[in-house]
Design an enzyme around this catalytic site. Structure first.
Site, PDB file in Angstrom:
ATOM      1  CG  ASP A 174     121.167  33.011  77.605  1.00 39.34           C
ATOM      2  OD1 ASP A 174     121.141  33.309  76.406  1.00 39.34           O
ATOM      3  OD2 ASP A 174     121.907  32.122  78.062  1.00 39.34           O
TER       4      ASP A 174
ATOM      5  NE  ARG B  29     133.343  19.295  74.973  1.00 38.92           N
ATOM      6  CZ  ARG B  29     132.515  19.710  74.001  1.00 38.92           C
ATOM      7  NH1 ARG B  29     132.333  20.984  73.791  1.00 38.92           N
ATOM      8  NH2 ARG B  29     131.855  18.833  73.265  1.00 38.92           N
TER       9      ARG B  29
HETATM   10  C1  LIG Z   1     128.913  32.880  74.912  1.00 36.60           C
HETATM   11  C2  LIG Z   1     130.096  32.959  73.962  1.00 36.60           C
HETATM   12  C3  LIG Z   1     130.492  34.345  73.649  1.00 36.60           C
HETATM   13  C4  LIG Z   1     131.970  34.679  73.546  1.00 36.60           C
HETATM   14  C5  LIG Z   1     132.347  36.065  73.970  1.00 36.60           C
HETATM   15  C6  LIG Z   1     131.705  36.470  75.262  1.00 36.60           C
HETATM   16  C7  LIG Z   1     132.080  37.710  75.932  1.00 36.60           C
HETATM   17  C8  LIG Z   1     131.507  37.636  77.392  1.00 36.60           C
HETATM   18  C9  LIG Z   1     130.944  38.852  77.922  1.00 36.60           C
HETATM   19  C10 LIG Z   1     129.883  38.885  78.780  1.00 36.60           C
HETATM   20  C11 LIG Z   1     129.064  37.701  79.217  1.00 36.60           C
HETATM   21  C12 LIG Z   1     127.760  37.621  78.437  1.00 36.60           C
HETATM   22  C13 LIG Z   1     127.179  36.206  78.502  1.00 36.60           C
HETATM   23  C14 LIG Z   1     126.190  36.005  77.395  1.00 36.60           C
HETATM   24  C15 LIG Z   1     125.690  34.592  77.477  1.00 36.60           C
HETATM   25  C16 LIG Z   1     124.871  34.313  76.280  1.00 36.60           C
HETATM   26  C17 LIG Z   1     124.913  32.843  75.997  1.00 36.60           C
HETATM   27  C18 LIG Z   1     124.218  32.602  74.731  1.00 36.60           C
HETATM   28  O1  LIG Z   1     123.165  33.103  74.467  1.00 36.60           O
HETATM   29  S1  LIG Z   1     125.021  31.576  73.642  1.00 36.60           S
HETATM   30  C19 LIG Z   1     123.971  31.637  72.244  1.00 36.60           C
HETATM   31  C20 LIG Z   1     122.902  30.542  72.280  1.00 36.60           C
HETATM   32  N1  LIG Z   1     123.477  29.239  72.238  1.00 36.60           N
HETATM   33  C21 LIG Z   1     123.903  28.708  71.044  1.00 36.60           C
HETATM   34  O2  LIG Z   1     123.758  29.304  69.995  1.00 36.60           O
HETATM   35  C22 LIG Z   1     124.585  27.364  71.136  1.00 36.60           C
HETATM   36  C23 LIG Z   1     124.204  26.497  69.943  1.00 36.60           C
HETATM   37  N2  LIG Z   1     124.655  25.140  70.223  1.00 36.60           N
HETATM   38  C24 LIG Z   1     125.944  24.816  69.973  1.00 36.60           C
HETATM   39  O3  LIG Z   1     126.724  25.572  69.443  1.00 36.60           O
HETATM   40  C25 LIG Z   1     126.349  23.439  70.383  1.00 36.60           C
HETATM   41  O4  LIG Z   1     125.226  22.606  70.584  1.00 36.60           O
HETATM   42  C26 LIG Z   1     127.181  23.456  71.683  1.00 36.60           C
HETATM   43  C27 LIG Z   1     128.455  24.253  71.458  1.00 36.60           C
HETATM   44  C28 LIG Z   1     126.349  24.059  72.812  1.00 36.60           C
HETATM   45  C29 LIG Z   1     127.521  22.014  72.060  1.00 36.60           C
HETATM   46  O5  LIG Z   1     128.071  21.426  70.924  1.00 36.60           O
HETATM   47  P1  LIG Z   1     129.375  20.481  71.046  1.00 36.60           P
HETATM   48  O6  LIG Z   1     129.487  19.768  69.779  1.00 36.60           O
HETATM   49  O7  LIG Z   1     130.540  21.254  71.545  1.00 36.60           O
HETATM   50  O8  LIG Z   1     129.018  19.490  72.233  1.00 36.60           O
HETATM   51  P2  LIG Z   1     128.120  18.146  72.100  1.00 36.60           P
HETATM   52  O9  LIG Z   1     129.043  17.007  71.842  1.00 36.60           O
HETATM   53  O10 LIG Z   1     126.954  18.343  71.218  1.00 36.60           O
HETATM   54  O11 LIG Z   1     127.538  18.033  73.611  1.00 36.60           O
HETATM   55  C30 LIG Z   1     128.454  17.887  74.701  1.00 36.60           C
HETATM   56  C31 LIG Z   1     127.657  17.253  75.822  1.00 36.60           C
HETATM   57  O12 LIG Z   1     126.553  18.120  76.174  1.00 36.60           O
HETATM   58  C32 LIG Z   1     125.331  17.436  75.998  1.00 36.60           C
HETATM   59  N3  LIG Z   1     124.341  18.371  75.457  1.00 36.60           N
HETATM   60  C33 LIG Z   1     124.521  19.228  74.413  1.00 36.60           C
HETATM   61  N4  LIG Z   1     123.404  19.969  74.211  1.00 36.60           N
HETATM   62  C34 LIG Z   1     122.512  19.555  75.148  1.00 36.60           C
HETATM   63  C35 LIG Z   1     121.176  19.926  75.471  1.00 36.60           C
HETATM   64  N5  LIG Z   1     120.513  20.874  74.776  1.00 36.60           N
HETATM   65  N6  LIG Z   1     120.550  19.312  76.515  1.00 36.60           N
HETATM   66  C36 LIG Z   1     121.204  18.367  77.214  1.00 36.60           C
HETATM   67  N7  LIG Z   1     122.464  17.944  76.978  1.00 36.60           N
HETATM   68  C37 LIG Z   1     123.117  18.538  75.949  1.00 36.60           C
HETATM   69  C38 LIG Z   1     125.623  16.323  75.009  1.00 36.60           C
HETATM   70  O13 LIG Z   1     124.673  15.265  75.172  1.00 36.60           O
HETATM   71  C39 LIG Z   1     127.022  15.912  75.404  1.00 36.60           C
HETATM   72  O14 LIG Z   1     126.921  15.159  76.599  1.00 36.60           O
HETATM   73  P3  LIG Z   1     127.951  13.877  76.875  1.00 36.60           P
HETATM   74  O15 LIG Z   1     129.334  14.501  76.806  1.00 36.60           O
HETATM   75  O16 LIG Z   1     127.699  12.941  75.698  1.00 36.60           O
HETATM   76  O17 LIG Z   1     127.526  13.358  78.230  1.00 36.60           O
END
Ligand SMILES: CCCCCCCC/C=C\CCCCCCCC(=O)SCCNC(=O)CCNC(=O)[C@H](O)C(C)(C)COP(=O)(O)OP(=O)(O)OC[C@H]1O[C@@H](n2cnc3c(N)ncnc32)[C@H](O)[C@@H]1OP(=O)(O)O
Length: 240
Positions: free
Chosen positions: A161, A206
């Site tokens: 991840d 996005r």
């Molecule tokens: C990472 C941020 C940190 C900030 C600071 C970082 C410092 C960096 C430093 C060092 C690097 C370290 C890196 C670490 C990395 C770790 C990453 C994680 O572990 S993140 C935690 C786990 N993930 C969640 O908790 C997300 C929970 N989910 C959400 O919040 C939402 O679902 C979100 C934001 C992901 C999407 O929500 P919407 O409302 O913005 O977007 P919608 O409209 O639902 O979807 C947009 C498009 O994506 C598709 N989509 C969304 N989810 C999908 C899925 N599961 N499967 C397939 N398609 C999906 C949809 O069908 C839509 O597609 P169409 O535009 O209609 O074509």
């Protein structure tokens, strides 16, 4: 004890002390987690070799540092304090009006940087901008055991991840994992070193599609392969 991160008070008791209040006695942080204090701090990069690194990890690290010499690859530093600007924008745009309690937030650490040296996640990341590739050299310590003598699948998922998350580094904005599909093909012996090679496959609006494989140091064993979907956060949308 020298600690990393910016020289701002890091705990609530330090915040109180800084404001002249009576500091609360420090809570025992427990054996496996680093105890953070507010004595003189220095910026510590945990992605540099330390005595817990095996010969394999050191050798691979040196090989990749050599690849950085012509600028094609970049070593990504990694400390337990997060990138202030990114955190600020994440908190400004995305944490809703009910912020997490201050004393809890001040104890926050990136999960992969919160174990005692050598006990948890020991890793170094390298990034190739032209090829949009990220490589993570990872040695999972004894506190990450799953099946006896082997790495926990969740620990590998964490590093997959994080590595895939770093792959979005070339795309503007903040991303979160929407989907992670992992195939576990061959168990990873605890404390051994693996190479997570990841790439950015495509961007659609996005949506950023990434993938990786996880191989042994001699490349003979494919431990795992995975795909991920990261979504660029939309400041107009609340996360919760
Ligand atoms: C990472 C941020 C940190 C900030 C600071 C970082 C410092 C960096 C430093 C060092 C690097 C370290 C890196 C670490 C990395 C770790 C990453 C994680 O572990 S993140 C935690 C786990 N993930 C969640 O908790 C997300 C929970 N989910 C959400 O919040 C939402 O679902 C979100 C934001 C992901 C999407 O929500 P919407 O409302 O913005 O977007 P919608 O409209 O639902 O979807 C947009 C498009 O994506 C598709 N989509 C969304 N989810 C999908 C899925 N599961 N499967 C397939 N398609 C999906 C949809 O069908 C839509 O597609 P169409 O535009 O209609 O074509």
């Amino acid at each position: 004890m020298l600690r990393s991160c910016a020289a701002r008070p890091r705990t609530l008791s330090a915040l109180r002390a800084a404001r002249g209040g009576a500091p609360r006695p420090a809570r025992d942080p427990g054996p496996a987690r680093r105890s953070f204090s507010t004595e003189k701090v220095i910026h510590k990069d945990h992605s540099l070799p330390n005595p817990s690194w095996s010969k394999d990890l050191r050798l691979l690290f040196d090989q990749f540092m050599k690849k950085c010499e012509d600028g094609s690859w970049k070593h990504l530093p990694s400390s337990e304090c997060k990138v202030p600007q990114r955190i600020h924008s994440f908190k400004t745009y995305f944490l809703d009006s009910k912020p997490v309690k201050e004393d809890q937030l001040s104890q926050a650490r990136p999960f992969t940087r919160s174990y005692e040296v050598g006990q948890g996640f020991e890793y170094a990341m390298f990034y190739n901008e032209d090829e949009k590739r990220t490589v993570c050299l990872f040695q999972g310590g004894p506190y990450l055991e799953g099946p006896p003598g082997f790495l926990h699948g969740g620990a590998l998922a964490t590093m997959i991840d994080t590595t895939l998350g770093v792959c979005t580094i070339s795309c503007m904005g903040l991303f979160m994992t929407a989907n992670l599909n992992i195939n576990f093909k061959s168990p990873i012996p605890l404390c051994s070193v693996v190479v997570i090679s990841s790439q950015l496959d495509k961007v659609e609006g996005r949506k950023v599609f990434v993938s990786c494989n996880v191989r042994s140091v001699d490349e003979k064993t494919l431990h795992s392969d995975a795909t991920g979907l990261f979504i660029k956060l939309d400041p107009e949308k609340s996360l919760t």
